[in-house]
Design an enzyme around this catalytic site. Structure first.
Site, PDB file in Angstrom:
ATOM      1  N   SER A  84     -28.692 124.105 115.530  1.00 24.36           N
ATOM      2  CA  SER A  84     -27.327 124.196 116.933  1.00 24.36           C
ATOM      3  C   SER A  84     -26.630 123.553 116.936  1.00 24.36           C
ATOM      4  O   SER A  84     -25.528 122.837 117.470  1.00 24.36           O
ATOM      5  CB  SER A  84     -28.894 122.616 117.220  1.00 24.36           C
ATOM      6  OG  SER A  84     -28.801 121.275 116.668  1.00 24.36           O
ATOM      7  N   THR A 190     -26.838 117.598 117.456  1.00 21.59           N
ATOM      8  CA  THR A 190     -25.250 118.182 117.371  1.00 21.59           C
ATOM      9  C   THR A 190     -25.026 116.915 115.806  1.00 21.59           C
ATOM     10  O   THR A 190     -26.026 115.704 115.721  1.00 21.59           O
ATOM     11  CB  THR A 190     -24.547 116.888 118.425  1.00 21.59           C
ATOM     12  OG1 THR A 190     -24.658 118.143 119.890  1.00 21.59           O
ATOM     13  CG2 THR A 190     -23.330 116.478 118.298  1.00 21.59           C
ATOM     14  N   THR A 208     -21.581 120.966 117.119  1.00 20.22           N
ATOM     15  CA  THR A 208     -22.761 121.604 118.142  1.00 20.22           C
ATOM     16  C   THR A 208     -21.789 123.045 118.734  1.00 20.22           C
ATOM     17  O   THR A 208     -21.464 122.942 118.798  1.00 20.22           O
ATOM     18  CB  THR A 208     -22.706 120.737 118.895  1.00 20.22           C
ATOM     19  OG1 THR A 208     -24.140 121.124 119.566  1.00 20.22           O
ATOM     20  CG2 THR A 208     -22.074 120.383 120.696  1.00 20.22           C
ATOM     21  N   ARG A 218     -20.269 127.536 129.243  1.00 12.23           N
ATOM     22  CA  ARG A 218     -20.645 126.552 129.324  1.00 12.23           C
ATOM     23  C   ARG A 218     -19.966 125.266 128.151  1.00 12.23           C
ATOM     24  O   ARG A 218     -19.886 125.169 126.921  1.00 12.23           O
ATOM     25  CB  ARG A 218     -22.405 126.219 129.376  1.00 12.23           C
ATOM     26  CG  ARG A 218     -22.175 124.830 129.612  1.00 12.23           C
ATOM     27  CD  ARG A 218     -23.270 124.041 128.255  1.00 12.23           C
ATOM     28  NE  ARG A 218     -23.913 122.916 128.223  1.00 12.23           N
ATOM     29  CZ  ARG A 218     -24.172 121.815 127.678  1.00 12.23           C
ATOM     30  NH1 ARG A 218     -23.673 121.957 126.238  1.00 12.23           N
ATOM     31  NH2 ARG A 218     -25.135 120.493 127.434  1.00 12.23           N
ATOM     32  N   VAL A 219     -19.327 123.508 128.672  1.00 13.01           N
ATOM     33  CA  VAL A 219     -19.249 122.766 127.526  1.00 13.01           C
ATOM     34  C   VAL A 219     -20.195 121.578 128.030  1.00 13.01           C
ATOM     35  O   VAL A 219     -20.234 120.916 129.110  1.00 13.01           O
ATOM     36  CB  VAL A 219     -17.890 122.296 128.223  1.00 13.01           C
ATOM     37  CG1 VAL A 219     -17.022 121.203 126.913  1.00 13.01           C
ATOM     38  CG2 VAL A 219     -16.883 123.780 127.595  1.00 13.01           C
ATOM     39  N   GLY A 220     -20.186 121.101 127.010  1.00 14.32           N
ATOM     40  CA  GLY A 220     -21.315 120.183 126.997  1.00 14.32           C
ATOM     41  C   GLY A 220     -20.328 118.815 126.758  1.00 14.32           C
ATOM     42  O   GLY A 220     -19.244 119.089 126.743  1.00 14.32           O
ATOM     43  N   ASP A 221     -21.013 117.123 126.430  1.00  8.48           N
ATOM     44  CA  ASP A 221     -20.145 116.387 125.833  1.00  8.48           C
ATOM     45  C   ASP A 221     -19.758 116.319 124.483  1.00  8.48           C
ATOM     46  O   ASP A 221     -18.454 115.350 124.599  1.00  8.48           O
ATOM     47  CB  ASP A 221     -21.575 115.479 126.317  1.00  8.48           C
ATOM     48  CG  ASP A 221     -22.834 115.115 124.801  1.00  8.48           C
ATOM     49  OD1 ASP A 221     -23.033 116.020 124.755  1.00  8.48           O
ATOM     50  OD2 ASP A 221     -22.391 114.213 124.220  1.00  8.48           O
ATOM     51  N   THR A 241     -25.398 112.157 120.418  1.00  8.87           N
ATOM     52  CA  THR A 241     -26.965 113.878 120.724  1.00  8.87           C
ATOM     53  C   THR A 241     -27.603 113.691 122.046  1.00  8.87           C
ATOM     54  O   THR A 241     -28.455 112.848 122.158  1.00  8.87           O
ATOM     55  CB  THR A 241     -27.302 114.097 119.556  1.00  8.87           C
ATOM     56  OG1 THR A 241     -28.158 115.416 119.116  1.00  8.87           O
ATOM     57  CG2 THR A 241     -28.381 112.213 119.004  1.00  8.87           C
ATOM     58  N   GLY A 242     -27.884 114.762 122.569  1.00 10.58           N
ATOM     59  CA  GLY A 242     -28.604 114.852 123.474  1.00 10.58           C
ATOM     60  C   GLY A 242     -28.158 115.537 124.740  1.00 10.58           C
ATOM     61  O   GLY A 242     -26.953 116.976 124.293  1.00 10.58           O
ATOM     62  N   GLY A 244     -26.534 117.192 127.155  1.00 13.75           N
ATOM     63  CA  GLY A 244     -24.596 117.010 128.027  1.00 13.75           C
ATOM     64  C   GLY A 244     -24.536 116.296 129.185  1.00 13.75           C
ATOM     65  O   GLY A 244     -23.626 115.494 129.198  1.00 13.75           O
TER      66      GLY A 244
END
Ligand code: ASP
Length: 340
Positions: A84, A190, A208, A218-221, A241-242, A244
């Site tokens: 990941s 992450t 990550t 798609r973009v996470g946190d 982490t988790g 997003g």
């Protein structure tokens, strides 16, 4: 990849001097806290963070800068075949690995970030170069890749065009496209790595491949300053982490730092952030979110929903994987913390 909770609790509880052994099968409502005052101090997410911490410490001990320590620590995870993080990470729905990363420097309150970056071995280095060599904070997608290539960063051909075309054709031929996978603990993680240097300065980084099976783009946190990472040189630093989507709607890492500014120690600041988000979110505590933090005084801590998560803490004298606080509906509020 991850230690089972039982195994990592067993392997670390004895190693932490004075730490209370955790009750088997229950979340850690009181996790061991690191002592204040140890510098340098490096903290990161998950058990795999320990190798990154160790590398970051060596950089500092060899006279490297705090940003070198963050960058080179994260290189370790980006090169480790992690499912990941880095190019070995989980691909998006079209089969292309898109990477997110950011870096933040306490001195000068500077930041750099890349998102949906394809085919670059070390996205953390691209993020650092955005910070140091451009007037911007964030570059995304093809622009981020072009910049990284111009900077001479190591790259591979992600075969994006063919893969996206094949995916589009497959979708067009399918009446009902397969649903996007729901997040579970296997398809995202992450490395967020935070450093308090011997001189009291702070910095952090985050890297990550995000949620595997995500929609392209798609973009996470993780690359969003204030969500996946935040550093305030007067207060402390936090990383996430988790899932997003459940972090970035609340500027989670910024909130952790703000709770530390109000006087909470890092673990309680992480816990209060989760509690605050859970009070507001329709999902309550079913959020899959985790935070790690350290403060200016050299204290560190972490908290996560569900069973919590392991985090790595490294100083000159020890390098440990510890259990975070586990935060659920019955977790008591932090002593003295006002409800926000
Ligand atoms: N926060 C990352 C994301 O949503 C994934 C993770 O840390 O588990 O992209």
């Amino acid at each position: 990849m991850k230690l089972s909770r039982r195994r990592f609790v067993a392997s670390t509880a004895l190693a932490v001097a004075g730490a209370t052994a955790l009750p088997a099968g229950r979340g850690a409502e009181r996790a061991p806290r690191t002592k204040a005052g140890e510098r340098p101090l490096i903290v990161s997410t998950w058990d795999f963070g320990r190798a990154a911490n160790d590398a970051a410490l060596q950089v500092l001990l060899a006279g490297g800068t705090i940003l070198d320590a963050v960058e080179q620590g994260i290189w370790v995870t980006e090169s480790a075949g992690n499912p990941s993080v880095g190019l070995s990470g989980g691909p998006n729905a079209a089969g292309v690995v898109q990477l997110d990363a950011c870096i933040m420097s306490g001195p000068g309150h500077r930041a750099g970030s890349v998102a949906a970056l394809e085919g670059i071995r070390h996205p953390i280095s691209a993020a650092r170069r955005v910070m140091e060599k451009t007037p911007h904070v964030m570059l995304v997608g093809e622009g981020a890749r072009m910049f990284a290539l111009e900077e001479g960063l190591e790259s591979v051909d992600p075969h994006s065009e063919e893969r996206y075309e094949a995916w589009r054709q497959k979708r067009a031929a399918t009446k009902r496209p397969a649903p996007l996978p729901a997040a579970n603990r296997k398809n995202h993680d992450t490395i967020a790595l935070l450093v308090l240097a011997a001189d009291g300065n702070l910095a952090g980084g985050c890297s990550t491949s995000g949620l595997s099976g995500k929609l392209p783009g798609r973009v996470g946190d993780s690359p969003i300053i204030g969500s996946g990472l935040y550093v305030d040189n007067d207060v402390g630093a936090a990383g996430a982490t988790g899932l997003g989507e459940n972090i970035m709607r609340y500027c989670g890492s910024f909130l952790v730092v703000e709770f530390m500014r109000r006087g909470l120690p890092p673990d309680e600041a992480c816990r209060e952030t989760i509690r605050r988000i859970a009070r507001q979110d329709p999902k309550g505590f079913d959020l899959s979110i985790n935070f790690v933090a350290l403060d200016k005084h050299g204290r560190s801590g972490a908290a996560g929903t569900g069973a919590g998560f392991p985090f790595a803490v490294t100083t000159r004298t020890r390098s440990l994987v510890l259990p975070s606080l586990a935060v659920g509906p019955r977790t008591p509020a932090a002593g003295g913390a006002k409800r926000q």
